[in-house]
Design a protein around this motif. Structure first.
Motif, PDB file in Angstrom:
ATOM      1  N   ASP A   1       0.855  -1.193   0.000  1.00 51.30           N
ATOM      2  CA  ASP A   1       0.000   0.000   0.000  1.00 51.30           C
ATOM      3  C   ASP A   1       0.891   1.244   0.000  1.00 51.30           C
ATOM      4  OD1 ASP A   1      -1.842   1.955   0.313  1.00 51.30           O
ATOM      5  OD2 ASP A   1      -2.556   1.333   2.282  1.00 51.30           O
ATOM      6  N   ALA A   2       0.894   1.934  -1.112  1.00 45.11           N
ATOM      7  CA  ALA A   2       1.762   3.111  -1.249  1.00 45.11           C
ATOM      8  C   ALA A   2       1.405   4.207  -0.258  1.00 45.11           C
ATOM      9  CB  ALA A   2       1.684   3.649  -2.673  1.00 45.11           C
ATOM     10  N   THR A   3       0.124   4.287   0.148  1.00 43.51           N
ATOM     11  CA  THR A   3      -0.304   5.331   1.070  1.00 43.51           C
ATOM     12  C   THR A   3       0.363   5.169   2.433  1.00 43.51           C
ATOM     13  OG1 THR A   3      -2.437   5.415  -0.047  1.00 43.51           O
ATOM     14  CG2 THR A   3      -2.298   6.450   2.107  1.00 43.51           C
ATOM     15  N   MET A   4       0.378   3.940   2.944  1.00 43.22           N
ATOM     16  CA  MET A   4       0.998   3.690   4.244  1.00 43.22           C
ATOM     17  C   MET A   4       2.514   3.876   4.179  1.00 43.22           C
ATOM     18  SD  MET A   4      -1.059   0.451   5.888  1.00 43.22           S
ATOM     19  CE  MET A   4      -0.381   0.768   7.510  1.00 43.22           C
ATOM     20  N   MET A   5       3.127   3.389   3.106  1.00 46.63           N
ATOM     21  CA  MET A   5       4.572   3.534   2.955  1.00 46.63           C
ATOM     22  C   MET A   5       4.952   5.007   2.848  1.00 46.63           C
ATOM     23  SD  MET A   5       5.859   0.465   3.006  1.00 46.63           S
ATOM     24  CE  MET A   5       7.403   0.374   2.109  1.00 46.63           C
ATOM     25  N   LEU A   6       4.136   5.761   2.096  1.00 46.28           N
ATOM     26  CA  LEU A   6       4.403   7.193   1.943  1.00 46.28           C
ATOM     27  C   LEU A   6       4.227   7.926   3.258  1.00 46.28           C
ATOM     28  CD1 LEU A   6       5.204   9.063  -0.396  1.00 46.28           C
ATOM     29  CD2 LEU A   6       2.794   9.595  -0.711  1.00 46.28           C
ATOM     30  N   ALA A   7       3.251   7.516   4.065  1.00 46.88           N
ATOM     31  CA  ALA A   7       3.043   8.135   5.371  1.00 46.88           C
ATOM     32  C   ALA A   7       4.247   7.901   6.279  1.00 46.88           C
ATOM     33  CB  ALA A   7       1.777   7.584   6.022  1.00 46.88           C
ATOM     34  N   LEU A   8       4.843   6.710   6.197  1.00 43.66           N
ATOM     35  CA  LEU A   8       6.029   6.408   7.005  1.00 43.66           C
ATOM     36  C   LEU A   8       7.213   7.272   6.590  1.00 43.66           C
ATOM     37  CD1 LEU A   8       7.376   4.664   9.168  1.00 43.66           C
ATOM     38  CD2 LEU A   8       7.807   2.930   7.407  1.00 43.66           C
ATOM     39  N   VAL A   9       7.403   7.442   5.279  1.00 43.75           N
ATOM     40  CA  VAL A   9       8.509   8.274   4.783  1.00 43.75           C
ATOM     41  C   VAL A   9       8.279   9.733   5.173  1.00 43.75           C
ATOM     42  CG1 VAL A   9       9.744   9.066   2.727  1.00 43.75           C
ATOM     43  CG2 VAL A   9       8.947   6.709   2.864  1.00 43.75           C
ATOM     44  N   ARG A  10       7.037  10.216   5.021  1.00 45.26           N
ATOM     45  CA  ARG A  10       6.727  11.595   5.388  1.00 45.26           C
ATOM     46  C   ARG A  10       6.996  11.852   6.871  1.00 45.26           C
ATOM     47  NH1 ARG A  10       3.305  15.141   2.836  1.00 45.26           N
ATOM     48  NH2 ARG A  10       2.532  15.656   4.914  1.00 45.26           N
ATOM     49  N   SER A  11       6.722  10.848   7.697  1.00 48.54           N
ATOM     50  CA  SER A  11       6.933  11.009   9.135  1.00 48.54           C
ATOM     51  C   SER A  11       8.410  11.173   9.462  1.00 48.54           C
ATOM     52  CB  SER A  11       6.368   9.795   9.877  1.00 48.54           C
ATOM     53  OG  SER A  11       4.980   9.650   9.636  1.00 48.54           O
ATOM     54  N   VAL A  12       9.270  10.457   8.721  1.00 55.30           N
ATOM     55  CA  VAL A  12      10.716  10.576   8.950  1.00 55.30           C
ATOM     56  C   VAL A  12      11.224  11.922   8.441  1.00 55.30           C
ATOM     57  CG1 VAL A  12      12.982   9.607   8.412  1.00 55.30           C
ATOM     58  CG2 VAL A  12      11.053   8.080   8.839  1.00 55.30           C
TER      59      VAL A  12
ATOM     60  N   THR B   1      -5.536   0.992   6.940  1.00 55.95           N
ATOM     61  CA  THR B   1      -5.232   1.407   5.566  1.00 55.95           C
ATOM     62  C   THR B   1      -6.255   2.403   5.055  1.00 55.95           C
ATOM     63  OG1 THR B   1      -4.236  -0.752   5.136  1.00 55.95           O
ATOM     64  CG2 THR B   1      -4.807   0.587   3.216  1.00 55.95           C
ATOM     65  N   GLN B   2      -7.564   2.089   5.309  1.00 50.69           N
ATOM     66  CA  GLN B   2      -8.611   2.972   4.834  1.00 50.69           C
ATOM     67  C   GLN B   2      -8.535   4.336   5.502  1.00 50.69           C
ATOM     68  OE1 GLN B   2     -10.616   2.534   2.324  1.00 50.69           O
ATOM     69  NE2 GLN B   2     -11.538   4.545   2.621  1.00 50.69           N
ATOM     70  N   LYS B   3      -8.212   4.371   6.785  1.00 50.60           N
ATOM     71  CA  LYS B   3      -8.113   5.638   7.502  1.00 50.60           C
ATOM     72  C   LYS B   3      -6.931   6.464   7.005  1.00 50.60           C
ATOM     73  CE  LYS B   3     -10.566   4.759  11.757  1.00 50.60           C
ATOM     74  NZ  LYS B   3     -11.481   5.884  11.505  1.00 50.60           N
ATOM     75  N   LEU B   4      -5.859   5.760   6.620  1.00 51.41           N
ATOM     76  CA  LEU B   4      -4.709   6.472   6.087  1.00 51.41           C
ATOM     77  C   LEU B   4      -5.063   7.123   4.766  1.00 51.41           C
ATOM     78  CD1 LEU B   4      -1.897   3.935   6.952  1.00 51.41           C
ATOM     79  CD2 LEU B   4      -2.006   6.287   7.720  1.00 51.41           C
ATOM     80  N   VAL B   5      -5.863   6.426   3.966  1.00 49.76           N
ATOM     81  CA  VAL B   5      -6.296   6.997   2.689  1.00 49.76           C
ATOM     82  C   VAL B   5      -7.157   8.232   2.936  1.00 49.76           C
ATOM     83  CG1 VAL B   5      -7.669   6.570   0.628  1.00 49.76           C
ATOM     84  CG2 VAL B   5      -6.150   4.793   1.504  1.00 49.76           C
ATOM     85  N   GLU B   6      -8.058   8.130   3.938  1.00 52.00           N
ATOM     86  CA  GLU B   6      -8.936   9.256   4.236  1.00 52.00           C
ATOM     87  C   GLU B   6      -8.166  10.427   4.843  1.00 52.00           C
ATOM     88  OE1 GLU B   6     -11.816   7.645   6.827  1.00 52.00           O
ATOM     89  OE2 GLU B   6     -12.784   6.381   5.299  1.00 52.00           O
ATOM     90  N   SER B   7      -7.258  10.131   5.775  1.00 50.89           N
ATOM     91  CA  SER B   7      -6.535  11.191   6.474  1.00 50.89           C
ATOM     92  C   SER B   7      -5.425  11.769   5.627  1.00 50.89           C
ATOM     93  CB  SER B   7      -5.954  10.643   7.787  1.00 50.89           C
ATOM     94  OG  SER B   7      -7.001  10.185   8.616  1.00 50.89           O
ATOM     95  N   GLY B   8      -4.863  10.949   4.724  1.00 49.48           N
ATOM     96  CA  GLY B   8      -3.815  11.417   3.820  1.00 49.48           C
ATOM     97  C   GLY B   8      -2.570  11.855   4.547  1.00 49.48           C
ATOM     98  N   PRO B   9      -2.088  13.071   4.224  1.00 48.75           N
ATOM     99  CA  PRO B   9      -0.800  13.527   4.743  1.00 48.75           C
ATOM    100  C   PRO B   9      -0.762  13.742   6.256  1.00 48.75           C
ATOM    101  CG  PRO B   9      -1.567  14.881   2.884  1.00 48.75           C
ATOM    102  CD  PRO B   9      -2.704  14.037   3.327  1.00 48.75           C
ATOM    103  N   ASN B  10      -1.945  13.781   6.929  1.00 43.65           N
ATOM    104  CA  ASN B  10      -1.964  14.071   8.363  1.00 43.65           C
ATOM    105  C   ASN B  10      -1.516  12.891   9.219  1.00 43.65           C
ATOM    106  OD1 ASN B  10      -2.978  16.659   7.907  1.00 43.65           O
ATOM    107  ND2 ASN B  10      -5.072  15.894   7.776  1.00 43.65           N
ATOM    108  N   VAL B  11      -1.435  11.706   8.652  1.00 40.38           N
ATOM    109  CA  VAL B  11      -1.080  10.528   9.430  1.00 40.38           C
ATOM    110  C   VAL B  11       0.411  10.518   9.728  1.00 40.38           C
ATOM    111  CG1 VAL B  11      -0.993   8.008   9.407  1.00 40.38           C
ATOM    112  CG2 VAL B  11      -2.982   9.192   8.487  1.00 40.38           C
ATOM    113  N   VAL B  12       0.758  10.289  10.992  1.00 38.99           N
ATOM    114  CA  VAL B  12       2.156  10.223  11.418  1.00 38.99           C
ATOM    115  C   VAL B  12       2.418   8.821  11.966  1.00 38.99           C
ATOM    116  CG1 VAL B  12       3.928  11.208  12.918  1.00 38.99           C
ATOM    117  CG2 VAL B  12       2.117  12.676  12.005  1.00 38.99           C
ATOM    118  N   LEU B  13       3.393   8.138  11.397  1.00 41.04           N
ATOM    119  CA  LEU B  13       3.720   6.774  11.791  1.00 41.04           C
ATOM    120  C   LEU B  13       5.174   6.687  12.240  1.00 41.04           C
ATOM    121  CD1 LEU B  13       2.079   4.803   8.829  1.00 41.04           C
ATOM    122  CD2 LEU B  13       1.087   5.267  11.068  1.00 41.04           C
TER     123      LEU B  13
END
Length: 611
Positions: free
Chosen positions: A152-163, A568-580
């Motif tokens: 899932d690119a959304t979750m992976m992208l959220a992890l990279v954005r958090s770093v 996964t669905q919440k990450l799609v909905e929340s988008g860039p706001n998710v911090v992992l």
């Protein structure tokens, strides 16, 4: 007389002085407090940068990264030295989580030394608190942990954005952060081998820094790109590296890779005096041997000679005349990338036989000019190695960006091995603190019998441990915001400084700090301030009303299982706001912080020889 002429007057050795210093000595406590304030001010996406400058002049380093900070600092206090050493061992293995480990460790030491409890007893209770937290974090039903779907690119992208987003020295706005995050993730995905036979390596992504361009100009290229001032487009056109047919008629360029010097000053040629007949030159003999090696490479139809060190100009000329391009002075970093790209075996001697098994292959070789500098571009159709060109107008931010991108790539590699993430933004810390307090209350009799301490000592130390976790969560914000925790999920909510209520929905806050819990999930309840001295070690009296405390495990699980199962669905909905946060990185940093603090707390005195 001699001393007067040389101007050097040797000082006699003074008698050694042994200093016996208590751990609670003001020098030690002040050093730990200063160190804690330093790392706390750097922590989080709004952390303050530190400018490091040698008193004698030289380069100025601007950073908030623990690796750069600790590498540039000179620490003299033995207690702080132990903390720094432990954290550096962690970052050498995991790259990230250094500030978290440093802050939690120093908070524990500073607060535990102020407790009216023997240090040995405090360390023993802390160890049990660590065990309770680890048991919960490693449990499948942990409610602040989610499985990372690497597909899932959304979750992976959220992890990279958090770093990337946690490093303020990059000076990234939301658009720049998205661009850089996508490039890092794309580079990581390209570096994954197509077959199960291949291995994933941190060196499969090279980084080239281009100063003077916008971040929007950053891009990813296949293969390896490195600066070569002498190899221009015209020179490459004159040499024309030969191509050979390989497997089914495809054309490839053979590559020979050396990690030893080809200039005649190799360690293989002993630096000593020789006796030789008249007319015999040692240098000529060495040069002749180098030409013989070059002639053998020509015979093998090699098109590129890559060398980590220097190649003799005469050898370069001979090879160029025979259609072989010489690329020398690669350095230790580039030579590994070229080896991974071509599949060549690094040759470390000039006296061993060189055969086809040592030779690598390239698909193409070209030159690129960027910002008036010449770069050589090597490509292979069978290798996952790629290069990320990082652009920035600021030199300090560019250097920080290179380190942070390498850290993000390492975190992604860890995610393949352990595909788990934790809630970021301090939510894991506040959730753990609530769980810890509840568990201590529930297991009070068992813990008292196991630890052999009083009830007051147990609750005081456990509450102190929980407050340290909450203080780490609060350290993520530096602008005077209000920190609260909801009674349902015990996540961290950051309210604006002007907030006159502790209800997030009434202040316009839509989600918790990690972005995975929205205000509609907590029924507009009033939240509790965190990080303050309170009777939080006991069950909350408000847990029977609209909120649910974590000691009511069935209710707590029922309220959280849905959103964690649908992460996964919440990450799609929340988008860039998710911090992992990476689970393996944070887990190891947590263990290192507590174990280091416990080790220091068991120290009675520091003794060192001052001469």
């Amino acid at each position: 007389m001699c001393q007067k002429m040389s101007g050097v007057i040797p000082s006699p050795k003074q008698q050694s002085t042994v200093i016996n210093q208590s751990l609670k000595d003001p020098k030690n406590t002040q050093a730990v407090s200063t160190f804690r304030a330093l790392v706390q001010s750097c922590y989080g996406p709004t952390g303050r940068l530190k400018m490091i400058h040698n008193a004698s002049g030289g380069h100025v380093t601007s950073t908030s990264m623990s690796q750069t900070l600790f590498r540039s600092m000179s620490v003299s206090n033995p207690v702080v030295k132990l903390i720094v050493s432990a954290v550096q061992s962690h970052t050498n293995q995991f790259s990230d989580g250094g500030l978290f480990a440093s802050l939690l460790c120093s908070c524990l030491i500073e607060s535990c030394l102020a407790l009216p409890i023997p240090q040995q007893a405090v360390a023993k209770i802390n160890e049990e608190m660590l065990h309770i937290c680890l048991e919960y974090l490693q449990n499948e039903n942990c409610l602040c942990k989610a499985r990372l779907n690497v597909g899932d690119a959304t979750m992976m992208l959220a992890l990279v954005r958090s770093v990337l987003g946690s490093k303020p020295a990059l000076m990234l706005n939301s658009v720049d952060l998205n661009i850089l995050s996508r490039l890092v993730l794309q580079g990581f995905l390209k570096s994954i081998p197509d077959t199960t036979v291949g291995t994933l390596s941190l060196t499969d992504v090279e980084y080239v820094c281009i100063e003077g361009c916008s971040i929007n100009d950053s891009h990813l290229v296949d293969g390896v790109l490195f600066e070569t001032p002498k190899i221009t487009k015209q020179y490459l056109g004159r040499v024309k590296p030969r191509k050979v047919h390989f497997h089914g008629g495809t054309e490839t360029i053979k590559v020979a890779l050396f990690n030893t010097s080809l200039s005649g000053d190799s360690d293989e040629f002993i630096d000593t005096a020789y006796e030789a007949d008249a007319g015999v030159s040692g240098d000529a003999f060495v040069f002749q041997h180098l030409i013989q090696v070059a002639a053998h490479l020509v015979q093998l139809q090699v098109g590129v000679l890559a060398c980590q060190k220097v190649v003799h100009p005469g050898v370069q000329k001979y090879l160029a005349e025979n259609g072989v391009l010489t690329v020398d002075r690669l350095g230790s970093l580039h030579v590994v990338a070229v080896q991974r790209l071509t599949g060549a075996t690094a040759i470390g001697t000039l006296h061993a036989a060189i055969n086809e098994d040592n030779i690598g292959h390239l698909h193409s070789i070209s030159t690129v000019q960027i910002q008036h500098k010449n770069y050589l571009h090597l490509q292979s159709s069978t290798s996952p190695v790629n290069t990320l060109l990082l652009c920035n107008r600021n030199e300090a931010a560019l250097l920080e960006m290179k380190d942070v991108c390498r850290t993000a790539h390492h975190v992604l590699c860890q995610a393949l091995r352990t595909p788990l993430v934790l809630c970021g933004g301090g939510c894991t810390e506040t959730h753990l603190a609530a769980h810890l307090r509840a568990q201590v209350t529930m297991q009070e009799e068992t813990l008292l019998a196991k630890l052999g301490c009083s009830k007051a000592q147990l609750h005081t130390t456990a509450n102190n441990f929980a407050r340290c976790l909450e203080q780490v969560a609060m350290a993520l914000e530096h602008d005077g915001g209000c920190h609260v925790s909801d009674p349902v999920n015990h996540h961290h909510w950051l309210l604006p400084p002007w907030a006159s209520t502790t209800v997030p929905a009434e202040t316009g806050v839509e989600t918790c700090a990690c972005g995975m819990v929205k205000t509609d999930k907590i029924d507009s309840v009033s939240c509790s301030p965190i990080g303050h001295l309170s009777d939080q070690s006991q069950p909350s009296s408000g847990s029977k009303g609209h909120g649910k405390h974590c000691d009511d495990k069935s209710n707590c699980s029922a309220s959280l299982t849905d959103y964690m199962d649908q992460a996964t669905q919440k990450l799609v909905e929340s988008g860039p706001n998710v911090v992992l946060d990476s689970f393996p990185v944070k887990l190891n940093a947590f263990v290192v912080a507590v174990e280091t603090a416990n080790m220091i707390l068991t120290v009675n005195r520091t003794i060192f020889d001052k001469n």
